[in-house]
Scaffold this motif. Structure first.
Motif, PDB file in Angstrom:
ATOM      1  N   LYS A  29       0.458  -1.005  -0.316  1.00 50.41           N
ATOM      2  CA  LYS A  29      -0.060  -0.194   0.248  1.00 50.41           C
ATOM      3  C   LYS A  29       0.547   1.547   0.237  1.00 50.41           C
ATOM      4  O   LYS A  29       0.880   2.393   1.187  1.00 50.41           O
ATOM      5  CB  LYS A  29      -1.025  -0.129   1.394  1.00 50.41           C
TER       6      LYS A  29
ATOM      7  N   ARG B 206       3.309   4.713  -2.677  1.00 55.51           N
ATOM      8  CA  ARG B 206       3.270   4.729  -4.236  1.00 55.51           C
ATOM      9  C   ARG B 206       4.582   5.810  -3.951  1.00 55.51           C
ATOM     10  O   ARG B 206       4.765   6.788  -2.835  1.00 55.51           O
ATOM     11  CB  ARG B 206       1.518   6.178  -4.006  1.00 55.51           C
TER      12      ARG B 206
ATOM     13  N   LYS C 127      -4.025  11.999  -2.200  1.00 51.98           N
ATOM     14  CA  LYS C 127      -4.912  11.547  -2.492  1.00 51.98           C
ATOM     15  C   LYS C 127      -5.006  10.152  -2.407  1.00 51.98           C
ATOM     16  O   LYS C 127      -3.657   9.702  -2.995  1.00 51.98           O
ATOM     17  CB  LYS C 127      -6.151  12.069  -3.091  1.00 51.98           C
ATOM     18  N   GLY C 128      -5.771   8.875  -2.082  1.00 59.12           N
ATOM     19  CA  GLY C 128      -5.885   7.563  -1.795  1.00 59.12           C
ATOM     20  C   GLY C 128      -5.717   7.307  -0.597  1.00 59.12           C
ATOM     21  O   GLY C 128      -5.048   8.328   0.182  1.00 59.12           O
ATOM     22  N   GLU C 129      -5.470   5.759  -0.727  1.00 53.14           N
ATOM     23  CA  GLU C 129      -5.608   4.989   0.629  1.00 53.14           C
ATOM     24  C   GLU C 129      -4.134   4.495   0.776  1.00 53.14           C
ATOM     25  O   GLU C 129      -3.549   4.352   1.479  1.00 53.14           O
ATOM     26  CB  GLU C 129      -6.519   4.103   0.555  1.00 53.14           C
ATOM     27  N   ARG C 130      -3.379   4.568  -0.508  1.00 50.95           N
ATOM     28  CA  ARG C 130      -1.690   4.259  -0.095  1.00 50.95           C
ATOM     29  C   ARG C 130      -1.079   5.793  -0.075  1.00 50.95           C
ATOM     30  O   ARG C 130      -0.799   6.354   0.698  1.00 50.95           O
ATOM     31  CB  ARG C 130      -1.062   3.993  -2.057  1.00 50.95           C
TER      32      ARG C 130
ATOM     33  N   GLN D 201      -2.664  13.440   4.864  1.00 45.33           N
ATOM     34  CA  GLN D 201      -2.239  13.691   3.805  1.00 45.33           C
ATOM     35  C   GLN D 201      -2.423  14.768   2.916  1.00 45.33           C
ATOM     36  O   GLN D 201      -2.054  15.415   1.952  1.00 45.33           O
ATOM     37  CB  GLN D 201      -3.923  13.261   2.607  1.00 45.33           C
TER      38      GLN D 201
END
Ligand SMILES: Nc1nc2c(c(=O)[nH]1)N[C@H]1C(S)=C(S)[C@@H](COP(=O)(O)OP(=O)(O)OC[C@H]3O[C@@H](n4cnc5c(N)ncnc54)[C@H](O)[C@@H]3O)O[C@H]1N2
Ligand code: MOO
Length: 396
Positions: free
Chosen positions: A273, A275, A337-340, A381
């Protein structure tokens, strides 16, 4: 997809230390000791002077200022042992054996010399002044350096002081790099449309060399499953750790996953998980470790430093396996943004860390300028200037 922390725990679980080898002490910088080193000698080896000057008896009943007759000389390396007589001084030099009976050394800048006599102001001389006593640093039989110590230049110098020539250390891993992709062309060759210069092997090799890994094999393979299986099989037999680059995602020509299955490599994890570097694969076969790194260059290098680097260090016995990490203020706002979770290329300064321009996983321009990675969990974030962020320092 697993959490970064779980992936890192799995790496610790599967990366076991390699065998012990004997190495020349002078060729073992960066290796880890596989045994306690016991002092075979006391250090200093004998009681000696720490200054150029005069060795004297520093008796309690001495008057403040006295003229002493210079009885003889003790120079570094001299074998002769001198007995210092009462009311006399011995000319002495740094590292020279202290005469029997001497209890202090007076620096030559603090005396007046006339012929064979010196005038010394004893009020300014402390008992034991400028003497290095036998065993003051370490006694014979004490542990000089414990097993698990990293051999730094300081450690090597210290051990050389005992006359040691060889040390038992953990072997460094043999590492193979296999780059995949029909579009890749070696530097120096002409490019056809659609082709690019292969750059991940140069980058990963540089990172390995920096870590003191020297037994490295590099190979390249087309997007061809049979060729990939054959080359990967050979490299898994030779290396302790294999790194593949590219072909691990979901595209029709991404054959690395199939080749890994075909060869019976056990999957420890696939997809993290994070990036960049989501499609990272880690597996094991017969004690050999396999990392399949995503082909995007910045993803490859982030995965190398966050996962391959600790595995390498575990293989050769290091305890400090991760990049040095601390919290610093961010010098700029950053949001995602996002879950990673994210790893950013950053420039660390004494004031804080600057997230660099160009964070895409294909972009190495920012990596070329970076000296640190910034780790931002998905829970952080929105970073404002001055907010503390976790910094992982890249080896310089
Ligand atoms: N439909 C989806 N597509 C992609 C996904 C996904 O989840 N679904 N993931 C993306 C992510 S994230 C990454 S990262 C990449 C990883 O892909 P691969 O590991 O299969 O890498 P390749 O496709 O072979 O190459 C990606 C990129 O990097 C260049 N490359 C590869 N090797 C080298 C090299 N040795 N030197 C220089 N450049 C290299 C290659 O040309 C590509 O541009 O997948 C996404 N896709
Ligand atoms: O995970 Mo990929 O490395 O974002 O581009």
């Amino acid at each position: 997809m697993i959490e970064i922390s779980i992936a890192k725990e799995k790496i610790v679980e599967y990366s076991t230390r390699l065998e012990v080898e004997s190495r020349l002490l002078t060729a073992s910088a960066g290796y880890v000791l596989a045994q306690d080193i016991i002092a075979t000698l006391p250090l200093p080896l004998f009681t000696q002077s720490a200054m150029d000057g005069y060795a004297i008896r520093h008796d309690e009943d001495r008057v403040a200022e006295e003229w002493l007759t210079v009885q003889g000389e003790s120079k570094a390396g001299s074998e002769r042992s001198i007995n210092l007589e009462a009311g006399k001084a011995v000319r002495i030099f740094t590292g020279a054996p202290l005469p029997q009976g001497a209890t202090a050394v007076v620096m030559q800048e603090h005396v007046t010399r006339q012929g064979d006599r010196v005038k010394i102001n004893l009020e300014n001389v402390a008992d034991g002044a400028h003497i290095r006593y036998q065993g003051q640093q370490i006694q014979k039989g004490e542990v000089a350096l414990p097993m698990g110590s990293l051999l730094s230049p300081g450690a090597i110098g210290f051990l050389a002081g005992f006359g040691i020539t060889h040390v038992a250390v953990y072997r460094k891993p043999k590492v193979a790099i296999l780059v995949t992709g029909d579009e890749l062309v070696d530097a120096g060759q002409p490019l056809k449309p659609g082709e690019i210069y292969e750059s991940n092997s140069a980058m990963l090799e540089a990172a390995l060399l920096k870590e003191g890994v020297e037994d490295i094999r590099i190979d390249a393979v087309h997007d061809d499953k049979a060729e990939l299986v054959a080359k990967l099989d050979g490299l898994l037999k030779w290396a302790d750790l294999v790194i593949t680059s590219g072909g691990i995602s979901v595209g029709d020509y991404d054959y690395v996953g199939e080749a890994i299955d075909h060869l019976g490599v056990q999957t420890v994890f696939y997809k993290v998980k994070q990036r960049p570097g989501k499609p990272l694969f880690f597996g094991e076969k017969g004690g050999k470790l396999l990392f399949a790194l995503p082909g995007n260059p910045a993803s490859s290098l982030v995965c190398f430093y966050e996962y391959v680097f600790p595995a390498l260090r575990l293989l050769y016995g290091r305890k400090d396996i991760h990049l040095q990490s601390f919290r610093m203020p961010s010098l700029k706002a950053y949001s995602f943004k996002g879950e990673r979770d994210e790893f950013l290329k950053g420039l660390l300064t004494p004031e804080g860390v600057m997230p660099l321009y160009g964070q895409e996983s294909f972009a190495l321009r920012s990596f070329a300028l970076a000296n640190a990675l910034i780790y931002l969990p998905a829970s952080q974030q929105q970073v404002l200037p001055g907010d503390l962020v976790e910094v992982h320092v890249l080896p310089s």
